[in-house]
Write a protein that holds these residues in place. Structure first.
Motif, PDB file in Angstrom:
ATOM      1  N   ARG A 362       0.828  -1.215   0.000  1.00  0.00           N
ATOM      2  CA  ARG A 362       0.000   0.000   0.000  1.00  0.00           C
ATOM      3  C   ARG A 362       0.854   1.253   0.000  1.00  0.00           C
ATOM      4  O   ARG A 362       0.554   2.235  -0.689  1.00  0.00           O
ATOM      5  N   LEU A 363       1.930   1.209   0.778  1.00  0.00           N
ATOM      6  CA  LEU A 363       2.842   2.353   0.832  1.00  0.00           C
ATOM      7  C   LEU A 363       3.454   2.620  -0.536  1.00  0.00           C
ATOM      8  O   LEU A 363       3.534   3.768  -0.983  1.00  0.00           O
ATOM      9  N   VAL A 364       3.853   1.569  -1.213  1.00  0.00           N
ATOM     10  CA  VAL A 364       4.465   1.708  -2.538  1.00  0.00           C
ATOM     11  C   VAL A 364       3.465   2.218  -3.558  1.00  0.00           C
ATOM     12  O   VAL A 364       3.759   3.110  -4.355  1.00  0.00           O
ATOM     13  N   LEU A 365       2.254   1.686  -3.528  1.00  0.00           N
ATOM     14  CA  LEU A 365       1.259   2.002  -4.559  1.00  0.00           C
ATOM     15  C   LEU A 365       0.601   3.356  -4.352  1.00  0.00           C
ATOM     16  O   LEU A 365       0.262   4.040  -5.316  1.00  0.00           O
ATOM     17  N   GLN A 366       0.419   3.741  -3.114  1.00  0.00           N
ATOM     18  CA  GLN A 366      -0.325   4.963  -2.828  1.00  0.00           C
ATOM     19  C   GLN A 366       0.575   6.142  -2.508  1.00  0.00           C
ATOM     20  O   GLN A 366       0.125   7.282  -2.529  1.00  0.00           O
ATOM     21  N   GLY A 367       1.813   5.910  -2.186  1.00  0.00           N
ATOM     22  CA  GLY A 367       2.658   6.993  -1.716  1.00  0.00           C
ATOM     23  C   GLY A 367       2.421   7.209  -0.243  1.00  0.00           C
ATOM     24  O   GLY A 367       1.411   6.786   0.323  1.00  0.00           O
ATOM     25  N   HIS A 368       3.366   7.865   0.393  1.00  0.00           N
ATOM     26  CA  HIS A 368       3.278   8.046   1.840  1.00  0.00           C
ATOM     27  C   HIS A 368       2.384   9.234   2.171  1.00  0.00           C
ATOM     28  O   HIS A 368       2.495  10.284   1.565  1.00  0.00           O
ATOM     29  N   GLN A 369       1.510   9.052   3.156  1.00  0.00           N
ATOM     30  CA  GLN A 369       0.610  10.119   3.597  1.00  0.00           C
ATOM     31  C   GLN A 369       0.897  10.374   5.073  1.00  0.00           C
ATOM     32  O   GLN A 369       0.366   9.706   5.955  1.00  0.00           O
ATOM     33  N   PRO A 370       1.741  11.351   5.399  1.00  0.00           N
ATOM     34  CA  PRO A 370       2.219  11.538   6.756  1.00  0.00           C
ATOM     35  C   PRO A 370       1.122  11.707   7.792  1.00  0.00           C
ATOM     36  O   PRO A 370       1.197  11.189   8.884  1.00  0.00           O
ATOM     37  N   GLU A 371       0.052  12.427   7.448  1.00  0.00           N
ATOM     38  CA  GLU A 371      -0.966  12.705   8.440  1.00  0.00           C
ATOM     39  C   GLU A 371      -1.712  11.464   8.898  1.00  0.00           C
ATOM     40  O   GLU A 371      -2.292  11.418   9.968  1.00  0.00           O
ATOM     41  N   SER A 372      -1.726  10.408   8.097  1.00  0.00           N
ATOM     42  CA  SER A 372      -2.488   9.222   8.481  1.00  0.00           C
ATOM     43  C   SER A 372      -1.630   8.013   8.760  1.00  0.00           C
ATOM     44  O   SER A 372      -2.077   7.077   9.396  1.00  0.00           O
ATOM     45  N   GLN A 373      -0.360   8.010   8.283  1.00  0.00           N
ATOM     46  CA  GLN A 373       0.416   6.800   8.354  1.00  0.00           C
ATOM     47  C   GLN A 373       1.714   6.921   9.153  1.00  0.00           C
ATOM     48  O   GLN A 373       2.432   5.957   9.284  1.00  0.00           O
ATOM     49  N   ALA A 374       2.055   8.085   9.648  1.00  0.00           N
ATOM     50  CA  ALA A 374       3.365   8.265  10.258  1.00  0.00           C
ATOM     51  C   ALA A 374       3.583   7.324  11.415  1.00  0.00           C
ATOM     52  O   ALA A 374       2.783   7.240  12.337  1.00  0.00           O
ATOM     53  N   VAL A 375       4.705   6.591  11.343  1.00  0.00           N
ATOM     54  CA  VAL A 375       5.128   5.645  12.385  1.00  0.00           C
ATOM     55  C   VAL A 375       3.943   4.842  12.897  1.00  0.00           C
ATOM     56  O   VAL A 375       3.646   4.797  14.088  1.00  0.00           O
ATOM     57  N   ARG A 376       3.248   4.209  11.974  1.00  0.00           N
ATOM     58  CA  ARG A 376       2.068   3.408  12.318  1.00  0.00           C
ATOM     59  C   ARG A 376       2.477   1.982  12.586  1.00  0.00           C
ATOM     60  O   ARG A 376       3.335   1.433  11.929  1.00  0.00           O
ATOM     61  N   THR A 377       1.849   1.346  13.532  1.00  0.00           N
ATOM     62  CA  THR A 377       2.131  -0.047  13.812  1.00  0.00           C
ATOM     63  C   THR A 377       0.965  -0.892  13.365  1.00  0.00           C
ATOM     64  O   THR A 377      -0.190  -0.466  13.407  1.00  0.00           O
ATOM     65  N   THR A 378       1.273  -2.101  12.900  1.00  0.00           N
ATOM     66  CA  THR A 378       0.242  -3.038  12.457  1.00  0.00           C
ATOM     67  C   THR A 378       0.438  -4.357  13.185  1.00  0.00           C
ATOM     68  O   THR A 378       1.525  -4.917  13.152  1.00  0.00           O
ATOM     69  N   ALA A 379      -0.596  -4.841  13.844  1.00  0.00           N
ATOM     70  CA  ALA A 379      -0.459  -6.086  14.600  1.00  0.00           C
ATOM     71  C   ALA A 379      -0.372  -7.269  13.650  1.00  0.00           C
ATOM     72  O   ALA A 379      -0.906  -7.212  12.559  1.00  0.00           O
TER      73      ALA A 379
END
Length: 379
Positions: A362-379
């Motif tokens: 998703r990061l590669v395809l959509q580009g980075h969106q700092p306001e929603s994804q910054a240093v996000r963790t995924t279980a």
């Protein structure tokens, strides 16, 4: 959309990570053209002799020397693994591939791959977005380059390292280490055991040597096969023909030992096993965690693999040992202690991050969106 996933085959982990990301990219974006390039496999032979072989020799014969070398590279915040001219000459095919393919994004799953992608940008060969995927629980300063748009990292500790070397926190996504989708699926253990001629009644111990370094799994296998407990040992050697030969000679006298080379059903085998004994490569420990498989770790490569082992042990999902004899002893103790294995399996489940490949794609395809994804963790 054209996406180049760039890696180097220092061991199999970086390549497995690249392929896992590429498969997930293809799944999420069927119309995208995704290409995986192994820069080391396509490099000039003389370059491999001068670049890869000394590394392999240090790991095998003088790991303490590699430890000092790696620590010094981090301490001085080196920005190069080798002189730029040697990379340009030795990996000329990579620069040609970038210029001809014209990717919109370059995803790097190994530190020298990041170096090559950055050099291509600076030389004007590409304007591709650069995304770094760090596949261990420790990084080094070379990963941090001003041209890099996004970083996908294993945990918060790696994020903190990158920030200490100048990376912006809003560029970093904490998502875990990318693994193949097969490790997130449930497999039929009875079918797996039947496929490999394994008895349903005796527990299975998997031994893995990794692609680099002197993992002495033949010594572990010999000690395990000499014990009186009912046990089945499956040794997976990958492309390590020398180790496979050693184990096959041992297997002639040990009916409980199965020796496999490169296999495509590692996920199935891990779900069928009771214990894994291995070098603590980032991909291998991530795969074991997804399989909820207790891990006994030894012969770590100084640097990132040592940190991988520490992280897995701190999570309660693995045990660090210092020798083949200790690895065999601890493994046999675990086989006798079902409660401890269950505790370690539960800890592995908590430690695992099953969505890493999905998040990276998703990061590669959509580009980075700092306001929603910054240093996000995924279980």
């Amino acid at each position: 959309m054209k996406i180049l996933v760039l890696t180097l085959s220092f061991g199999s982990g970086h390549v497995r990570a690249a392929r896992a990301v590429a498969r997930e990219l293809a799944r999420q974006a069927p119309d995208a053209e995704v290409r995986v390039v192994d820069a080391l496999a396509d490099s000039r032979r003389l370059f491999r002799v001068g670049y890869a072989w000394p590394y392999w020799a240090m790991l095998r014969y003088a790991p303490s020397l590699w430890d000092r070398f790696f620590r010094a590279r981090v301490a001085r915040q080196s920005q190069h693994t080798a002189p730029a001219w040697s990379l340009r000459w030795g990996c000329a095919s990579v620069f040609r591939a970038i210029a001809e393919f014209k990717p919109e994004v370059i995803v790097s799953t190994e530190v020298t791959a990041c170096e090559l992608a950055t050099m291509a940008r600076r030389a004007g060969l590409t304007q591709a977005r650069l995304v770094n995927v760090i596949t261990d629980h420790e990084a080094e300063p070379i990963w941090v380059q001003p041209e890099v748009e996004s970083y996908a990292v294993a945990d918060e500790a790696v994020s903190a390292q990158l920030c200490s070397w100048g990376a912006l926190s809003e560029k970093i996504v904490v998502c875990g280490i990318p693994t193949d989708a097969a490790f997130a699926r449930q497999h039929d253990t009875a079918v797996t055991r039947a496929r490999h001629g394994l008895d349903e009644r005796a527990p299975v111990v998997i031994l893995m040597a990794g692609g680099m370094g002197p993992a002495r799994i033949d010594e572990v296998a010999e000690r395990l096969c000499r014990n009186d407990q009912p046990i089945q040992v499956v040794a997976i050697t990958g492309h390590n023909a020398r180790m496979r030969g050693k184990l096959e000679r041992l297997g002639l006298a040990a009916a409980s030992l199965r020796v496999l080379g490169w296999v495509d059903d590692v996920a199935d085998l891990m779900q069928s096993a009771a214990v894994l004994v291995t070098k603590p490569g980032g991909l291998t420990t991530a795969e074991a965690a997804l399989s909820q498989l207790p891990v006994v770790m030894f012969d770590a490569i100084p640097g990132p693999e040592q940190r991988n082992a520490e992280r897995v042990a701190a999570a309660g999902a693995g045990i660090i040992v210092n020798s083949p004899n200790e690895a065999a002893t601890v493994t046999l103790e675990l086989l006798r202690d079902e409660h401890q294995r269950k505790r370690m399996s539960a800890a592995a489940k908590v430690f695992a991050r099953s969505q890493a490949s999905i998040e990276i794609a998703r990061l590669v395809l959509q580009g980075h969106q700092p306001e929603s994804q910054a240093v996000r963790t995924t279980a």
